[in-house]
Scaffold this active site. Structure first.
Site, PDB file in Angstrom:
ATOM      1  N   ARG A 158       0.766  -1.257   0.125  1.00 29.78           N
ATOM      2  CA  ARG A 158       0.136   0.034   0.032  1.00 29.78           C
ATOM      3  C   ARG A 158       0.825   1.198  -0.007  1.00 29.78           C
ATOM      4  NH1 ARG A 158      -1.988  -3.570   3.856  1.00 29.78           N
ATOM      5  NH2 ARG A 158      -4.088  -4.217   3.707  1.00 29.78           N
ATOM      6  N   ILE A 239      12.200   4.004   4.870  1.00 26.37           N
ATOM      7  CA  ILE A 239      10.945   4.176   5.861  1.00 26.37           C
ATOM      8  C   ILE A 239      10.317   2.963   6.326  1.00 26.37           C
ATOM      9  CG2 ILE A 239      10.597   6.370   4.948  1.00 26.37           C
ATOM     10  CD1 ILE A 239       8.087   5.316   3.482  1.00 26.37           C
ATOM     11  N   ALA A 240      11.146   1.776   6.138  1.00 26.72           N
ATOM     12  CA  ALA A 240      10.323   0.306   6.046  1.00 26.72           C
ATOM     13  C   ALA A 240      10.645   0.048   7.689  1.00 26.72           C
ATOM     14  CB  ALA A 240      11.087  -0.689   5.344  1.00 26.72           C
ATOM     15  N   ARG A 241      11.877  -0.758   7.888  1.00 25.81           N
ATOM     16  CA  ARG A 241      12.193  -0.935   9.228  1.00 25.81           C
ATOM     17  C   ARG A 241      13.734  -1.226   9.501  1.00 25.81           C
ATOM     18  NH1 ARG A 241       7.813  -0.124  10.944  1.00 25.81           N
ATOM     19  NH2 ARG A 241       6.411  -1.278  12.114  1.00 25.81           N
ATOM     20  N   GLU A 270      17.260   0.605  16.975  1.00 27.84           N
ATOM     21  CA  GLU A 270      16.782   1.759  17.531  1.00 27.84           C
ATOM     22  C   GLU A 270      15.904   1.674  18.740  1.00 27.84           C
ATOM     23  OE1 GLU A 270      12.481   2.278  15.346  1.00 27.84           O
ATOM     24  OE2 GLU A 270      14.087   2.268  13.959  1.00 27.84           O
ATOM     25  N   HIS A 288      12.172   7.642  13.377  1.00 25.49           N
ATOM     26  CA  HIS A 288      11.003   6.876  13.185  1.00 25.49           C
ATOM     27  C   HIS A 288       9.603   7.580  13.293  1.00 25.49           C
ATOM     28  CE1 HIS A 288       9.739   2.087  13.241  1.00 25.49           C
ATOM     29  NE2 HIS A 288       9.005   2.934  12.884  1.00 25.49           N
ATOM     30  N   ILE A 289       9.395   8.594  12.559  1.00 28.73           N
ATOM     31  CA  ILE A 289       8.253   9.354  12.613  1.00 28.73           C
ATOM     32  C   ILE A 289       7.384   9.405  11.217  1.00 28.73           C
ATOM     33  CG2 ILE A 289       9.166  10.941  14.395  1.00 28.73           C
ATOM     34  CD1 ILE A 289       9.947  13.019  12.277  1.00 28.73           C
TER      35      ILE A 289
END
Length: 329
Positions: A158, A239-241, A270, A288-289
Site C-alpha cells: 500500500r 522508511i520500512a524497518r 533503534e 521513526h516518525i
C-alpha cells in the site's frame, strides 16, 4: 458481579483511547511511557486477556507460555516484526495491526525524506546554522533532480504504491519497482510503475525507496553488495524497518561517496543509531516518525482499540494477522 476482563496498554496513548477501553475492561496503563523489559512485560501481563502494544514489545513463545490468559495483542503499527506470529497462532492468541490508516501519511513522509535527501536540506541547514554561509556559489549544495528522474521502490504494498503515485503523477518520475510478487496490470497502470528485477532496480534508480516488511528473508536486503550496484549519484531512503539495511555498510558507502546520500527514518537496534551514520554529512536522519501526525496516530490507536473491543466482547476483529485460529484461547 463478575470482574471485568483486564488488559494492558504497554505504552502511553491518548487519554480518550484509555477512557474508551475503560468502558469495557479493567485497564492498566504505562503512563511513564518507558518500554518494559521482557521480564517486566510478562509480569504486567499476568491476568490480562489483552494487550495494546507498539514495536518495542516483543511477543514470543516464552511470553505466551508465561501469560496463559492472554487472548489478543493489538499492535499500534502496520509492521509487526515484534510479533512471533507462528508462536501466537500455535498458542491461540490473536495478533492484529493497523494497516491502511497510515498509508497516505507515511507515503507523504517518505517523499519528504526523499526530497530532503536529494536536495541536501539537512546538510545545508547545518552549514547555515554553523555560521559558514558567507557567500553564494553556483554549485553550493547542488543536489540531485527529483522531477523527471527514476524512482525505484523496493516493496510495493500500500505505502509503496502511494509513493509511486506521488512520484509519477506529481513529479513526472519514471517509476520502477521490485516486489516478491508482481502487481496486477491495473495497479501498475494506476502507479505508472514498471516491474524490474532487484538488480535492475539497484542499477537504474536515481532515488531508491525501501518500503518492504521486515523478515528473516529481508534482513540486510541492502548491504555492501547491493550498495555497490547503485549509481554513485543515487540516493537511498528507508522508511520500512531497521535491519533491512546494513547500517554499518551504509555508513561506509556514504563516507566513501559510493552513493550520494541517504535518508533514514528507521535503524538497526533503534533508538540506538550506528555511530558511523552520525558523523557523515550526506544523510538525513529522523526518529521513526513517518506516520507521526496527530490525526494518523490517533487513527492507529483507535483501530487497535477497535480490535481489542471487538474480539474480547464479540469474538470479531477488523485487521487480524492470524485469522481463523485453530485453537483460540
Amino acid at each position: 458481579m463478575n470482574q471485568r476482563p483486564a488488559i494492558l496498554i504497554a505504552r502511553a496513548v491518548f487519554p480518550e483511547v484509555v477512557e474508551r477501553l475503560r468502558e469495557h475492561f479493567e485497564v492498566e496503563t504505562n503512563d511513564v511511557d518507558a518500554p518494559f523489559t521482557p521480564a517486566q512485560l510478562i509480569e504486567r501481563l499476568q491476568g490480562k486477556v489483552g494487550a495494546m502494544t507498539t514495536g518495542s514489545e516483543r511477543i514470543d513463545a516464552e511470553l505466551l507460555t508465561a501469560c496463559p490468559q492472554l487472548r489478543i495483542v493489538a499492535n499500534i503499527a502496520v509492521g509487526y516484526n515484534n510479533f512471533d506470529v507462528p508462536a501466537m497462532t500455535a498458542a491461540g492468541v490473536l495478533a492484529t495491526n493497523t494497516p491502511d490508516v497510515l498509508t497516505e501519511t507515511t507515503a507523504d513522509f517518505g517523499f519528504a525524506l526523499l526530497m530532503a535527501t536529494a536536495r541536501r536540506i539537512t546538510e545545508s541547514e547545518h552549514f547555515l546554522r554553523a555560521g559558514q554561509w558567507n557567500r553564494w556559489a553556483l554549485d553550493m549544495f547542488a543536489g540531485a533532480e527529483v522531477h523527471g528522474s527514476t524512482l525505484g521502490i523496493l516493496g510495493m504494498g500500500r505505502i509503496g504504491q502511494a509513493i509511486a503515485r506521488r512520484g509519477a503523477h506529481g513529479f513526472g518520475m519514471n517509476v520502477i519497482y521490485h516486489n516478491r510478487s508482481r502487481l496486477d496490470a491495473e495497479s501498475e497502470a494506476a502507479c505508472r510503475a514498471r516491474y524490474v528485477s532487484k538488480a535492475e532496480l539497484l542499477q537504474q534508480a536515481d532515488h531508491l525507496v525501501l518500503v518492504l516488511p521486515y523478515s528473516a528473508e529481508s534482513h540486510h536486503a541492502i548491504g555492501a553488495a547491493e550498495l555497490a550496484q547503485m549509481k554513485p549519484t543515487a540516493t537511498l531512503v528507508n522508511i520500512a524497518r531497521g535491519g533491512i539495511v546494513d547500517d554499518a555498510a551504509l555508513a561506509v558507502a556514504l563516507r566513501e561517496k559510493r552513493i550520494a546520500a541517504a535518508g533514514l527514518d528507521v535503524f538497526e537496534g533503534e533508538p540506538c543509531v550506528h555511530p558511523g551514520l552520525l558523523d557523515v554529512p550526506n544523510v538525513v536522519l529522523t526518529p521513526h516518525i513517518a506516520s507521526a501526525t496527530l490525526q494518523t496516530r490517533r487513527a492507529m490507536a483507535d483501530l487497535a482499540t477497535d480490535n481489542l473491543i471487538a474480539y474480547l466482547t464479540r469474538g470479531e476483529t477488523r485487521t487480524p494477522l492470524n485469522a481463523g485460529l485453530p485453537n483460540p484461547r
